[in-house]
Design an enzyme around this catalytic site. Structure first.
Site, PDB file in Angstrom:
ATOM      1  N   LEU A 104      -4.339  32.193  -1.270  1.00 43.31           N
ATOM      2  CA  LEU A 104      -4.164  30.803  -0.891  1.00 43.31           C
ATOM      3  C   LEU A 104      -2.909  30.360  -1.620  1.00 43.31           C
ATOM      4  O   LEU A 104      -2.824  30.527  -2.840  1.00 43.31           O
ATOM      5  CB  LEU A 104      -5.354  29.950  -1.348  1.00 43.31           C
ATOM      6  CG  LEU A 104      -6.576  29.848  -0.441  1.00 43.31           C
ATOM      7  CD1 LEU A 104      -7.663  29.026  -1.127  1.00 43.31           C
ATOM      8  CD2 LEU A 104      -6.224  29.240   0.900  1.00 43.31           C
ATOM      9  N   ASP A 105      -1.935  29.823  -0.901  1.00 43.23           N
ATOM     10  CA  ASP A 105      -0.691  29.487  -1.583  1.00 43.23           C
ATOM     11  C   ASP A 105      -0.913  28.340  -2.570  1.00 43.23           C
ATOM     12  O   ASP A 105      -1.955  27.687  -2.582  1.00 43.23           O
ATOM     13  CB  ASP A 105       0.435  29.194  -0.588  1.00 43.23           C
ATOM     14  CG  ASP A 105       0.167  27.985   0.281  1.00 43.23           C
ATOM     15  OD1 ASP A 105      -0.226  26.944  -0.252  1.00 43.23           O
ATOM     16  OD2 ASP A 105       0.364  28.089   1.511  1.00 43.23           O
ATOM     17  N   MET A 106       0.071  28.094  -3.404  1.00 43.18           N
ATOM     18  CA  MET A 106      -0.062  27.157  -4.510  1.00 43.18           C
ATOM     19  C   MET A 106      -0.440  25.758  -4.040  1.00 43.18           C
ATOM     20  O   MET A 106      -1.172  25.037  -4.727  1.00 43.18           O
ATOM     21  CB  MET A 106       1.243  27.120  -5.305  1.00 43.18           C
ATOM     22  CG  MET A 106       1.184  26.302  -6.583  1.00 43.18           C
ATOM     23  SD  MET A 106       2.684  26.512  -7.559  1.00 43.18           S
ATOM     24  CE  MET A 106       2.306  25.503  -8.989  1.00 43.18           C
TER      25      MET A 106
END
Length: 240
Positions: A107-109
Site C-alpha cells: 500500500l503506497d505511503m
C-alpha cells in the site's frame, strides 16, 4: 500471575481467533467460559490446560509455526521494513508481534487500510502473483463528480507497463458536489494500479483505502493496530 498464564483477551489473539478488543466485548457479553464457568475480562488462563469456549466452540492454541498478521495501515507509513529516507515504516507498527514478519504486497505511503504481513514465504508468493484469485476491495475518494463515461472507462482493461489488466469492478458509493467515493474491486495487483487508472480519466484521488481481501476484512481494528488472522482466514488465503 504465573508466567505460564496469559490474560483471557490476549489468549484469543494468541490463538488467532479475535482481536483483543473484540475478545473483551465477547467476554463482557458473557459468551466465553473457562472450565465451564462464565469468564471475566482479564482472567488468567493457562494455554493447553484451561478449557476456553466461545459461542459453543473451544478456542485452542494455534498449531502453525508461521505468523499471519493483519494491519490497519495509516497513511504516512511506507510499506517496507526499512527506508533509506528515514520515513516511518510498517515495521514500526508491528514491532510487538514477537517475530519478524514481512508485508504481502504494498500500500503506497498515501494509502491506508488492510495490509497482510507474514513470515510464510510460500503464502506471500502465492498472494503476490499477478493472477492470484482473491479479489481486493478498495474505497477511493476523488475530487468533484465522476461522469458516467469515466465510471464506465474505469471498469474496462487498462494497458499498464505493456500489460493489459483484468477489468476491475467499479461502482459509485457516495457523491457530493465536492467529492465522490467509488468502490474498486481488483482481481490482480499492479503497481499503483488504481491511481494510474484514475489519472487516465483525469480524477484526483484524495483518499485510497483497502477495506477487504476477499472474505477478510478489518472488522473493528483501529487504525495503526494489528491482529492475528484466524485459522479460518489463513485456510481461506491458502485455498483450503
Amino acid at each position: 500471575m504465573e508466567k505460564s498464564t496469559v490474560r483471557l483477551q490476549k489468549y484469543f489473539t494468541d490463538c488467532g481467533v479475535l482481536s483483543r478488543r473484540a475478545a473483551e466485548a465477547e467476554i463482557a457479553a458473557g459468551r466465553v467460559t473457562v472450565n465451564g464457568t462464565v469468564a471475566t475480562t482479564g482472567q488468567p488462563v493457562t494455554p493447553g490446560v484451561d478449557t476456553v469456549v466461545w459461542r459453543g466452540k473451544r478456542v485452542v492454541p494455534r498449531k502453525s509455526d508461521h505468523r499471519y498478521v493483519l494491519l490497519n495501515k495509516p497513511r504516512g507509513f511506507v510499506t517496507t521494513m526499512a527506508d533509506e529516507k528515514g520515513r516511518p515504516t510498517v515495521r514500526d507498527l508491528v514491532r510487538d508481534v514477537g517475530t519478524r514478519v514481512y508485508p504481502v504486497g504494498r500500500l503506497d505511503m498515501d494509502s491506508d487500510g488492510l495490509l497482510l504481513l507474514t513470515d510464510d514465504g510460500d503464502l506471500a508468493n502465492r498472494l503476490t502473483h499477478p493472477r492470484h484469485e482473491i479479489p481486493k476491495l478498495y474505497h477511493v475518494t476523488v475530487k468533484g463528480a465522476v461522469s458516467p463515461e469515466a465510471l464506465a472507462r474505469l471498469g474496462k482493461p487498462f494497458l499498464l507497463d505493456g500489460y493489459e489488466t483484468l477489468p476491475a469492478t467499479v461502482t459509485l458509493l457516495t457523491a457530493t458536489p465536492q467529492n465522490t467515493t467509488l468502490s474498486f474491486t481488483l482481481f490482480e495487483g499492479r503497481n499503483r494500479q488504481i491511481r494510474r487508472m484514475c489519472e487516465t480519466v483525469a480524477l484526483s484521488i484524495t483518499r485510497l483505502t483497502r477495506v477487504a481481501l476477499g472474505q477478510i476484512t478489518l472488522l473493528d481494528l483501529p487504525e495503526g493496530k494489528w491482529r492475528e488472522l484466524t485459522p479460518d482466514e489463513v485456510a481461506y488465503l491458502k485455498g483450503n
